[in-house]
Design a protein around this motif. Sequence first.
Motif, short mmCIF file in Angstrom:
data_model
loop_
_atom_site.label_atom_id
_atom_site.label_comp_id
_atom_site.label_asym_id
_atom_site.label_seq_id
_atom_site.Cartn_x
_atom_site.Cartn_y
_atom_site.Cartn_z
N VAL A 255 -12.72 -38.63 1.26
CA VAL A 255 -12.67 -37.25 0.81
C VAL A 255 -11.32 -36.88 0.32
CG1 VAL A 255 -12.27 -36.45 3.28
CG2 VAL A 255 -13.43 -35.02 1.57
N VAL B 60 -11.20 -36.53 -3.42
CA VAL B 60 -12.47 -36.06 -4.19
C VAL B 60 -12.01 -35.26 -5.52
CG1 VAL B 60 -12.42 -33.73 -2.95
CG2 VAL B 60 -14.50 -34.57 -3.97
N ASP B 61 -11.01 -34.51 -5.66
CA ASP B 61 -10.54 -34.12 -6.90
C ASP B 61 -10.26 -35.27 -7.68
OD1 ASP B 61 -10.91 -31.69 -5.85
OD2 ASP B 61 -8.86 -31.14 -5.49
N VAL C 35 -13.52 -36.45 -9.23
CA VAL C 35 -13.99 -35.61 -10.35
C VAL C 35 -13.08 -35.92 -11.54
CG1 VAL C 35 -14.44 -33.29 -10.99
CG2 VAL C 35 -15.01 -33.89 -8.56
N ASN D 110 -14.83 -45.36 10.86
CA ASN D 110 -15.78 -44.85 10.15
C ASN D 110 -15.23 -43.78 8.85
OD1 ASN D 110 -17.82 -46.00 11.71
ND2 ASN D 110 -17.34 -44.43 13.14
N PRO D 111 -14.99 -44.21 7.69
CA PRO D 111 -14.24 -43.23 6.90
C PRO D 111 -15.10 -42.01 6.38
CG PRO D 111 -15.18 -45.09 5.82
CD PRO D 111 -15.44 -45.40 7.10
N ARG D 112 -14.66 -41.22 5.86
CA ARG D 112 -15.31 -39.96 5.30
C ARG D 112 -15.44 -40.01 3.77
NH1 ARG D 112 -13.27 -34.28 6.31
NH2 ARG D 112 -15.59 -33.81 5.42
N THR D 113 -16.40 -40.87 3.63
CA THR D 113 -16.74 -41.26 2.06
C THR D 113 -17.32 -39.91 1.41
OG1 THR D 113 -18.74 -42.32 2.92
CG2 THR D 113 -16.94 -43.77 2.33
N HIS E 227 -20.31 -38.78 -1.10
CA HIS E 227 -21.49 -39.02 -1.94
C HIS E 227 -22.12 -37.71 -2.91
CE1 HIS E 227 -22.27 -42.19 1.57
NE2 HIS E 227 -21.36 -41.44 1.70
N PHE E 228 -22.40 -38.16 -4.12
CA PHE E 228 -22.62 -37.28 -5.27
C PHE E 228 -23.93 -36.82 -5.07
CE2 PHE E 228 -22.77 -35.99 -9.72
CZ PHE E 228 -22.04 -34.80 -9.68
N PHE F 167 -20.89 -32.57 -3.72
CA PHE F 167 -20.78 -33.65 -2.73
C PHE F 167 -21.18 -33.49 -1.44
CE2 PHE F 167 -17.79 -34.12 -6.29
CZ PHE F 167 -17.94 -35.41 -6.68
N MET F 168 -21.66 -34.64 -0.74
CA MET F 168 -21.69 -34.63 0.44
C MET F 168 -20.86 -35.58 1.22
SD MET F 168 -22.98 -36.87 3.08
CE MET F 168 -24.52 -37.84 2.61
N THR F 169 -20.29 -35.23 2.24
CA THR F 169 -19.15 -36.23 2.88
C THR F 169 -20.08 -36.76 4.06
OG1 THR F 169 -18.42 -34.46 4.35
CG2 THR F 169 -17.37 -34.98 1.94
N ALA F 170 -19.49 -38.12 4.40
CA ALA F 170 -20.17 -38.85 5.60
C ALA F 170 -19.59 -37.88 6.82
CB ALA F 170 -19.31 -40.13 5.65
N GLY F 171 -20.63 -38.00 7.63
CA GLY F 171 -20.66 -36.95 8.98
C GLY F 171 -20.57 -38.05 10.19
#
Lengths: 185, 185
Positions: A79, A82-83, A86, A155-158, A160-161, A167-171
């Motif tokens: 995360v 993220v910029d 994009v 557990n990385p905060r990947t 997801h588009f 985006f959704m981030t891994a929770g």
Amino acid sequence: MHTYRKRDYPLNDARRHIETGPIVLIGSAHKRETNIMTMGWHMMMELEPALIGCYIWTENHTRKLVMASKECVINVPTVDLVDTVVKIDNSSGAEIDKFEAFDLTPVKTTKIGAPLIKECYAKLECRLHDARLVRTYRRFLWEGVKAYVATSPKNPRTIHFRGNGEFMTAGETIIRRRMFKPEML
Amino acid sequence: MHTYRKRDYPLNDARRHIETGPIVLIGSAHKRETNIMTMGWHMMMELEPALIGCYIWTENHTRKLVMASKECVINVPTVDLVDTVVKIDNSSGAEIDKFEAFDLTPVKTTKIGAPLIKECYAKLECRLHDARLVRTYRRFLWEGVKAYVATSPKNPRTIHFRGNGEFMTAGETIIRRRMFKPEML
């Protein structure tokens, strides 16, 4: 910019960071040119060997490079990038050097010519396993030949588009290992 | 068990709930038999029409049903169904009726014969678009012909498989719409 300490990672565990469906960054190189593209359309197609199918538009600059070199690196960003993701998505490697423009560090790979992106959490060096479907379906089939994953976090905060700039981030993590039959693990 | 109020949903927005990479439940039917299988190996392959590629093992009971009927429903479950998802994954439709065994409600679809799963957040009725790669790659290419998505929440807590009995659940939303070029949205 945040960087991760990388370590070698078992190839058949690479699915752990691909199958959840994150946006990945495809690193490619041919001759003196390198490029990075964002990719959200990919899927596991085999665990051993680690085969991954992905869709690359005919118009993408990366297509030319990977068709020539038959190699790529699948980099998994988190995360904090993220910029940058994009910006990579909204620019073309035909016009700029994305490593330089977005302050990313190319790292030499072990088995192939395309560069890893140091700032990414996980990296999978890939060789083109099968190009037979490129023309009809724009589908590339990659074989992972070497994987690196950061030592922490587990557990990385990947990211997801969802389309439309979102985006959704891994929770949270949920473990249900005990409910699985041994042969299903 | 939790159920969602469904509403019709634009087909070309279906990617919103597929492209993030959640585990989905494939509903299938042929003659009087129905089945449900879990699927984590899928990817978008086109937005209009909404084409989705997926990998179905030769051994899966669902393979027989969808090869005969040429239809399926891609159902997107949320975290409240995680135990059910694991149970579906660890059983075979050749032995049990999964709707009955796991207390799920089949709902008649509009355009095809396979049932929706009422308890799932999003549902996409699909017709087999192309079966040419089934034998060589186990790859099915589906065309979404009708979508339903729950009215709320807007951002569902989908579940994403990491392998080895472990799931990641959908976390926070990040919006970067303004950073995209208009033609990229």
